[in-house]
Design an enzyme around this catalytic site. Structure first.
Site, PDB file in Angstrom:
ATOM      1  N   LYS A 104       1.353  57.693 -25.404  1.00  0.00           N
ATOM      2  CA  LYS A 104       0.431  56.550 -25.496  1.00  0.00           C
ATOM      3  C   LYS A 104      -0.699  56.679 -24.478  1.00  0.00           C
ATOM      4  CE  LYS A 104       1.443  52.482 -23.391  1.00  0.00           C
ATOM      5  NZ  LYS A 104       0.364  52.012 -22.501  1.00  0.00           N
TER       6      LYS A 104
ATOM      7  N   CYS B 289      -2.848  40.795 -15.406  1.00  0.00           N
ATOM      8  CA  CYS B 289      -1.833  40.957 -16.445  1.00  0.00           C
ATOM      9  C   CYS B 289      -0.461  40.732 -15.845  1.00  0.00           C
ATOM     10  CB  CYS B 289      -1.987  42.295 -17.161  1.00  0.00           C
ATOM     11  SG  CYS B 289      -0.976  43.620 -16.611  1.00  0.00           S
TER      12      CYS B 289
ATOM     13  N   ARG C 214      -4.560  44.092 -11.234  1.00  0.00           N
ATOM     14  CA  ARG C 214      -5.156  45.263 -11.872  1.00  0.00           C
ATOM     15  C   ARG C 214      -6.690  45.220 -11.954  1.00  0.00           C
ATOM     16  NH1 ARG C 214      -1.565  46.926 -16.989  1.00  0.00           N
ATOM     17  NH2 ARG C 214      -2.395  48.963 -16.519  1.00  0.00           N
TER      18      ARG C 214
HETATM   19  N1  EPU Z   1      -6.434  49.673  -8.893  1.00  0.00           N
HETATM   20  C1  EPU Z   1      -7.402  49.034  -8.157  1.00  0.00           C
HETATM   21  N2  EPU Z   1      -8.710  49.197  -8.533  1.00  0.00           N
HETATM   22  C2  EPU Z   1      -9.079  49.937  -9.611  1.00  0.00           C
HETATM   23  C3  EPU Z   1      -8.087  50.571 -10.375  1.00  0.00           C
HETATM   24  C4  EPU Z   1      -6.763  50.428  -9.985  1.00  0.00           C
HETATM   25  O1  EPU Z   1      -7.111  48.363  -7.166  1.00  0.00           O
HETATM   26  O2  EPU Z   1     -10.283  50.013  -9.903  1.00  0.00           O
HETATM   27  C5  EPU Z   1      -5.020  49.531  -8.520  1.00  0.00           C
HETATM   28  C6  EPU Z   1      -4.160  48.822  -9.548  1.00  0.00           C
HETATM   29  O3  EPU Z   1      -4.249  47.422  -9.444  1.00  0.00           O
HETATM   30  C7  EPU Z   1      -2.786  49.362  -9.260  1.00  0.00           C
HETATM   31  C8  EPU Z   1      -3.066  50.805  -8.802  1.00  0.00           C
HETATM   32  O4  EPU Z   1      -4.435  50.825  -8.468  1.00  0.00           O
HETATM   33  O5  EPU Z   1      -2.209  48.652  -8.214  1.00  0.00           O
HETATM   34  C9  EPU Z   1      -2.824  51.861  -9.855  1.00  0.00           C
HETATM   35  O6  EPU Z   1      -3.350  51.452 -11.090  1.00  0.00           O
HETATM   36  P1  EPU Z   1      -3.962  52.466 -12.156  1.00  0.00           P
HETATM   37  O7  EPU Z   1      -5.432  52.246 -12.213  1.00  0.00           O
HETATM   38  O8  EPU Z   1      -3.477  53.843 -11.894  1.00  0.00           O
HETATM   39  O9  EPU Z   1      -3.305  51.927 -13.495  1.00  0.00           O
HETATM   40  P2  EPU Z   1      -3.983  51.939 -14.911  1.00  0.00           P
HETATM   41  O10 EPU Z   1      -4.856  53.115 -15.010  1.00  0.00           O
HETATM   42  O11 EPU Z   1      -4.523  50.597 -15.212  1.00  0.00           O
HETATM   43  C10 EPU Z   1      -2.210  53.447 -16.105  1.00  0.00           C
HETATM   44  C11 EPU Z   1      -1.296  53.323 -17.274  1.00  0.00           C
HETATM   45  C12 EPU Z   1      -0.169  52.356 -16.918  1.00  0.00           C
HETATM   46  C13 EPU Z   1       0.571  52.923 -15.708  1.00  0.00           C
HETATM   47  C14 EPU Z   1      -0.400  53.134 -14.544  1.00  0.00           C
HETATM   48  C15 EPU Z   1       0.222  53.788 -13.329  1.00  0.00           C
HETATM   49  C16 EPU Z   1      -2.768  53.732 -19.141  1.00  0.00           C
HETATM   50  C17 EPU Z   1      -3.465  53.216 -20.346  1.00  0.00           C
HETATM   51  N3  EPU Z   1      -2.048  52.853 -18.422  1.00  0.00           N
HETATM   52  O12 EPU Z   1      -2.717  52.142 -15.843  1.00  0.00           O
HETATM   53  O13 EPU Z   1       0.701  52.316 -18.027  1.00  0.00           O
HETATM   54  O14 EPU Z   1       1.576  52.038 -15.301  1.00  0.00           O
HETATM   55  O15 EPU Z   1      -1.502  53.960 -14.977  1.00  0.00           O
HETATM   56  O16 EPU Z   1       0.781  54.999 -13.665  1.00  0.00           O
HETATM   57  O17 EPU Z   1      -2.818  54.911 -18.864  1.00  0.00           O
HETATM   58  C18 EPU Z   1       2.359  51.381 -19.427  1.00  0.00           C
HETATM   59  O18 EPU Z   1       2.253  52.372 -20.157  1.00  0.00           O
HETATM   60  O19 EPU Z   1       3.278  50.536 -19.578  1.00  0.00           O
HETATM   61  C19 EPU Z   1       1.398  51.171 -18.352  1.00  0.00           C
HETATM   62  C20 EPU Z   1       1.241  49.990 -17.745  1.00  0.00           C
END
Ligand code: EPU
Length: 418
Positions: free
Chosen positions: A22, A117, A122
């Protein structure tokens, strides 16, 4: 709203196939916006999040063709809109992934700002900051991120923290920027590597994927092509957890053992016998009760936050005291309260859950709160005494392809009711 009814107590045995990942297919679908010809994507999982992304691409004006094997051809040549509207972004935060590609390819993008969320606030500030560093005029107004830039320019960007979709957005934007972008403290997740491979197959020059420094030499155009998505490591891990919690033996095929090393180590610590081949993993619990494990989630290659809830379910019935510390998201323990309703013994201290394993969980009506939380509830229900009703299973359908069919084929008593 459909529910799953699961009668606990069956030992799972057999073989299932992992679907495409995914979290790789979503950025790859967004990346098709960068091309100047059709892109065909294979090994696409049948998931609600994929449907939502297809709807988004369709709204932007892309033409999509899906064949009977679920290969998706995206033709981005007829894009007419550069807006990702609120009603789609609120259904799926990963819609933010069109921001970088739209801006890089069309010089403007308007994407609804995702709200908080169930698992944390996030924010997407690092996506925005990175694009600004590449020269974008980018502002948040009326709930939308509005960005403009005739041509992005390469920049050196040090990410404050490791972000998966942030790295992906900036990598896609940099692929068509003028000059070289250096992205430091980049995410190393296999899905990030898969996106880089896909971009390179379209003519991009992304180097260093899988390390924490990406060097992206911008090119003037990306062409269409074909790409096959890598297998889903979290789906794989979830079926292995189903074997572990029921004392069974399950082989997951069409998967990638090298993407799950930190998880396999924890299954072994829990007492499982793990065997791997080039594209399969077998977990044999040999009828034993799992032993409690200690886990700390962190970005790849450490233990993934997306497997945390499943191991909470495992620790709930394991022998001994276990600890699970969540360091990626600030509120990813919603499943604890639901599992407690089935008799699990948890104590939450800050961002650590301490579990004292119980010999038997009992069925209860429980509610899914997010995707991986729902997977943990299903796992617990597989060993709960009686019939567990899991409500709000639309969360599961976002990320697990035919979960009741796959678990059913392994011997679980599970059915969906409207
Ligand atoms: N964060 C910030 N600022 C940003 C971006 C992220 O503070 O601009 C913080 C987030 O709040 C979090 C941490 O950084 O505390 C890591 O978040 P990340 O950005 O890595 O998460 P994401 O990219 O939104 C993806 C996956 C998630 C998975 C996370 C961590 C996708 C579509 N989603 O989310 O998947 O948990 O990386 O590995 O790739 C799932 O599949 O159930 C899912 C939630």
């Amino acid at each position: 709203m459909s529910k799953l009814i699961i009668t606990g107590g069956e030992t799972l045995r057999g073989e299932v196939r992992a679907c495409g990942a995914k979290n790789a297919v979503l950025p790859i679908l967004a990346a098709t916006l960068l091309a100047d010809g059709p892109v065909t994507i294979g090994n696409v999982p049948h998931l609600q999040d994929v449907t939502t992304t297809m709807e988004l691409l369709g709204r932007l004006g892309a033409q999509l063709v899906v064949d009977e094997k679920l290969n998706i051809e995206v033709d981005p040549r007829c894009i007419t809109s550069h807006t990702a509207p609120y009603e789609l972004v609120r259904q799926m935060r990963a819609s933010i992934l069109v921001l970088g590609p739209l801006l890089a390819r069309f010089g403007e993008a308007e994407v609804s700002l995702p709200g908080g969320c169930a698992i944390g606030s996030r924010p997407v500030n690092l996506h925005i900051k990175g694009l600004a560093a590449m020269g974008a005029d980018i502002r948040v107004e009326e709930g939308y991120i509005r960005a403009r830039c005739p041509r992005l320019k390469g920049a050196r960007i040090v990410l404050d923290l490791v972000t998966v979709t942030g790295t992906e957005n900036l990598m896609m934007a940099a692929a068509l920027a003028q000059g070289t972008t250096i992205l430091e403290n980049a995410a190393r997740e296999p899905e990030v590597v898969d996106l880089a491979n896909c971009l390179n197959a379209m003519g991009a020059q992304v180097h260093g994927a899988g390390t924490d420094t990406l060097v992206i030499d911008g090119v003037d155009r990306l062409h269409g092509g074909q790409y096959r998505v890598l297998p889903d490591r979290i789906e794989t891990g979830t079926y292995l957890a189903a074997a572990a919690i029921t004392g069974g033996c399950v082989r997951v095929k069409d998967t990638r053992p090298d993407t799950l090393e930190a998880v396999l180590v924890k299954f072994e610590e829990a007492g499982a016998v793990i065997t791997t081949g080039p594209d399969w993993i077998e977990l044999d619990m040999q009828g034993r009760r799992p032993k409690a494990v200690h886990i700390r989630t962190a970005p790849y290659p450490a233990f993934p936050t997306d497997m945390q809830a499943q191991f909470c379910a495992l620790n709930a019935v394991a022998e001994g005291v276990g600890t699970i510390t969540e360091t990626v998201f600030e509120n990813r323990f919603m499943h604890i309260n639901e599992l407690s309703r089935m008799g699990a013994q948890f104590q939450l201290e800050g961002n650590t859950v301490i579990s004292t394993g119980v010999a038997q969980l009992t069925a209860a009506p429980i509610m899914a709160t997010d995707l991986r939380a729902s997977a943990s509830l299903v796992l617990a229900a597989l060993v709960g005494k009686g019939d567990t009703v899991v409500d709000r299973v639309y969360h599961i359908d976002r990320g697990y392809d035919c979960i009741e069919e796959k678990l059913g084929s392994l011997g679980a008593l599970i059915r969906r009711v409207p």
